[in-house]
Design a protein around this motif. Sequence first.
Motif, PDB file in Angstrom:
ATOM      1  N   ILE A  41     -23.881   8.537   6.760  1.00 26.78           N
ATOM      2  CA  ILE A  41     -24.511   8.234   8.273  1.00 26.78           C
ATOM      3  C   ILE A  41     -25.028   6.978   8.839  1.00 26.78           C
ATOM      4  N   SER A  42     -25.752   6.340   7.695  1.00 28.75           N
ATOM      5  CA  SER A  42     -26.125   5.026   7.646  1.00 28.75           C
ATOM      6  C   SER A  42     -24.907   4.056   7.754  1.00 28.75           C
ATOM      7  N   ALA A  43     -24.152   4.396   6.803  1.00 28.15           N
ATOM      8  CA  ALA A  43     -22.928   3.598   6.590  1.00 28.15           C
ATOM      9  C   ALA A  43     -22.007   3.497   8.162  1.00 28.15           C
ATOM     10  N   ILE A 133     -23.153   0.267   4.657  1.00 28.93           N
ATOM     11  CA  ILE A 133     -21.947  -0.430   5.299  1.00 28.93           C
ATOM     12  C   ILE A 133     -20.672   0.248   4.865  1.00 28.93           C
ATOM     13  N   ARG A 134     -19.810   0.517   5.705  1.00 26.95           N
ATOM     14  CA  ARG A 134     -18.399   1.123   5.079  1.00 26.95           C
ATOM     15  C   ARG A 134     -17.458  -0.095   4.886  1.00 26.95           C
ATOM     16  N   ARG A 141     -24.314  -1.100  -0.294  1.00 25.86           N
ATOM     17  CA  ARG A 141     -25.539  -1.622   0.417  1.00 25.86           C
ATOM     18  C   ARG A 141     -25.185  -2.590   1.420  1.00 25.86           C
ATOM     19  N   LEU A 142     -25.885  -2.714   2.545  1.00 28.16           N
ATOM     20  CA  LEU A 142     -25.369  -3.608   3.495  1.00 28.16           C
ATOM     21  C   LEU A 142     -25.996  -4.951   2.969  1.00 28.16           C
ATOM     22  N   GLU A 147     -22.832 -11.519   4.780  1.00 26.54           N
ATOM     23  CA  GLU A 147     -22.099 -12.026   6.039  1.00 26.54           C
ATOM     24  C   GLU A 147     -22.070 -11.054   6.933  1.00 26.54           C
ATOM     25  N   ARG A 148     -21.628  -9.542   6.409  1.00 35.22           N
ATOM     26  CA  ARG A 148     -21.783  -8.443   7.317  1.00 35.22           C
ATOM     27  C   ARG A 148     -23.094  -8.318   7.729  1.00 35.22           C
ATOM     28  N   TYR A 149     -24.084  -8.479   7.237  1.00 37.93           N
ATOM     29  CA  TYR A 149     -25.469  -8.093   7.487  1.00 37.93           C
ATOM     30  C   TYR A 149     -25.851  -9.082   8.905  1.00 37.93           C
TER      31      TYR A 149
END
Length: 486
Positions: A41-43, A133-134, A141-142, A147-149
């Motif tokens: 769900i988080s991802a 994150i997916r 982990r994010l 860079e995605r964070y």
Amino acid sequence: MSAANSQRLIDLVSDLLAQGEVSWVEFKHNNSNAEMIATRISAISNSACLSGQSIGYLLWGIDDVSLSIVGTTFDPNSYRVGNQVFALWLAQRLAPSIAFQFHQVDHPLGRVVVLEIPAANAAPVTANGIAYIRIGSATPRLTDYPERYQALLSELRPYAWESGIALQYITADDVLNLLDYAQYFRLTKQPLPDNRAGILERLTADHLIIADVGSKWNITNLGAILFAADLTLFPQAMARKGVRFVSYGGANRAATVKNRQDGKRGYAAGFEGLIAFINGLLPKNEHIGQALRVEHPLFPELAIRELVANALVHQDMTISGAGPQIEMFEDRIEITNPGAPLLAPDRMIDLPPRSRNEAMASLMRRMGLCEEQGSGLDKVIAQAELFQLPAPLFKASDDAFQVILYGPRTFAQMTPDERVRACYQHAVLKFLSGDRMRNASLCARLGIAKQNAAQASQVITLALQQRLIRPADSDHPRSGYVPSWA
């Protein structure tokens, strides 16, 4: 569950299978590991935000290799973690709270469970304090991908009521029947397309509608509140946001109700009609010119227009069961909208406005239904001065904002607070025009005869004592006065 909702879920499953497994969609067969679901769900919530999607999905009953429907035994309603209901267990581990929803779908090819996961807004969604994150089929982990964070942080936005869905899964014909699209094209000064596809394309471009699954459409809250042909055909929460108008035959609410109208049209579709209706009921004063008697409205029509538009644009749409209200008394008009203002009432004249409903405000400005940013209330104050009316009163509470526009009163009939308020507002208008308030200009504003200028001096003294104004130049007392914040 209604037949329409059941069919929509079947169409949703078909559309997601056609989409394939992307960062905001994941398929499972029977895997019901609670910690895994919380992590997913988080991802998926964070990935949906990054991908510009409003909702992500986790589906059970799908073979994740062939993407064929195989059915599932997972039942989120009966599933327990310890002695706790699964949905409650999940909610306690997710932060910030998101309104995820489980749906059970009786698909012709097998039983499917769909978990709808709202995209992150305002902050990344964490599971047990960790944001995920997916990436492909992995769920790292994010924070391991800075860079995605950073990209996610730049995409995060607070929830915007206008982007919510007012009506879901309806046909194109329903859209054209429920929305006054002719008014949309007239007000936006666009030619009306000669085909349905062209109309839907333009409505989509302004986020009044969005495509749903199964070739169906959704009407957004923005589309409904601005262009509904009849708000009562929408859910009650939307219908209750129609503008309510009441006029009384006296100076208080105990007086006889002379006129009452509960607005059914969207704000933009019905705005001109509403203003014309109000103007037709405004009390009139008779002025005798050189040869003819001429009737003038007791309240400036331009001020009424600006205040009504202001109430529509700046209300708090998230307050349920309430909408803007206009009440006309024999000596004043009170215009109230839900929600505390985002600016202090005494700074609304000079500071740029802050609106909770930026998309609605932008579109209404584009259609010429409200002023460019920052000029609406200036015009209201200027109109009050031009008509030599008492200063409008801006009142804020925890759950509402109200503007009171008063009818004509002489200086002697005004209260000390009304005189000081007029003095402050006059000083603000002068300052905004590059000038300064002086005793003589305040006399003209308050209708004080030149030989009684001492009365204006007394008002200025009170305003100075209340620290609403200050001398423009403390070394030169005759230099005039400016607002205290200037």
